[in-house]
Design an enzyme around this catalytic site. Sequence first.
Site, PDB file in Angstrom:
ATOM      1  N   HIS A   1       0.821  -1.219   0.000  1.00 44.44           N
ATOM      2  CA  HIS A   1       0.000   0.000   0.000  1.00 44.44           C
ATOM      3  C   HIS A   1       0.854   1.268   0.000  1.00 44.44           C
ATOM      4  O   HIS A   1       1.936   1.315   0.572  1.00 44.44           O
ATOM      5  CB  HIS A   1      -0.947   0.000   1.202  1.00 44.44           C
ATOM      6  CG  HIS A   1      -0.255  -0.104   2.531  1.00 44.44           C
ATOM      7  ND1 HIS A   1       0.308   0.969   3.172  1.00 44.44           N
ATOM      8  CD2 HIS A   1      -0.034  -1.171   3.331  1.00 44.44           C
ATOM      9  CE1 HIS A   1       0.833   0.585   4.317  1.00 44.44           C
ATOM     10  NE2 HIS A   1       0.649  -0.718   4.442  1.00 44.44           N
ATOM     11  N   ASP A   2       0.360   2.266  -0.701  1.00 39.72           N
ATOM     12  CA  ASP A   2       0.948   3.607  -0.730  1.00 39.72           C
ATOM     13  C   ASP A   2       2.317   3.669  -1.407  1.00 39.72           C
ATOM     14  O   ASP A   2       3.032   4.657  -1.269  1.00 39.72           O
ATOM     15  CB  ASP A   2       1.065   4.193   0.684  1.00 39.72           C
ATOM     16  CG  ASP A   2      -0.266   4.204   1.415  1.00 39.72           C
ATOM     17  OD1 ASP A   2      -1.169   4.935   0.986  1.00 39.72           O
ATOM     18  OD2 ASP A   2      -0.418   3.452   2.399  1.00 39.72           O
TER      19      ASP A   2
ATOM     20  N   GLY B   1       4.962  -1.250   2.480  1.00 35.00           N
ATOM     21  CA  GLY B   1       4.192  -0.026   2.272  1.00 35.00           C
ATOM     22  C   GLY B   1       5.051   1.217   2.191  1.00 35.00           C
ATOM     23  O   GLY B   1       6.158   1.283   2.742  1.00 35.00           O
TER      24      GLY B   1
END
Length: 256
Positions: A119-120, A137
């Site tokens: 994520h991100d 992440g």
Amino acid sequence: MISEHAIIHPSAKLGKDVVVGPGTIIGADVEIGEGTWIGPHVVIQGPTVIGKHNKIFQFASVGDEPQDVTYQGEPTRLEIGDYNIIREFCMISRGTVKGGGLTRLGDHNFLMAYSHIGHDCMIGNQIIMVNYSALSGHVIVNDYAIIGAYAAVHQFCQVGAYAFIARATYVTKDVLPYVMIAGHTTSACGINTVGLRRRGFSSSAIDHLRRAYKVIFFFFLTVQQALTELDLMKQDCPEMIPMIEALAQSTRGIVR
């Protein structure tokens, strides 16, 4: 051609000449650009935007919920550019609210089987992730970087443009542009000369980058002292500027 055995949410938007294989699931709030090919048994969840002429192979998971214990179902996003190849069993997660709500993959990237993008993450263009490589992440990977098989990058690290990470390397600090790193204990091992030649860098530029590498890694200077030396050298080699900027901006320290 869209298989009659695919499951596509009514709100999904598919561009011209999109191909969807049997058993594939495309969820709500997904947009797929023209000419993209999606194989069988792929799962794509939204909100996700996928650009033009991508190839996504069987059993890939694209745009599902982030693997983050603080995630509470917020409508975060995934954006994928054009002409990417995403091979079997790859996983690309959406962002989290605390990370800005967005995971992004640029153009012309090649993700080999079982690659993982957390994520991100912010991934540039023309990057290669070899089988089983993984990004935690909030990782930033700049253009033309190569991440070897089984390599793992710790959260919040940055990988510089044209960097090369060898197989099974565990990265816990930032990797400067142009630099090769390797080993279970992770150490820098020179400039990625082969990769630079492939991308059209001149012999003169590569020689200057080698000198910059020595200043950073062999002269036992502090970061500020190294930056002062590099600032004097950059006039003869503009290609050195990304390396200087990455060194100056690093918050985790760099792999040495």
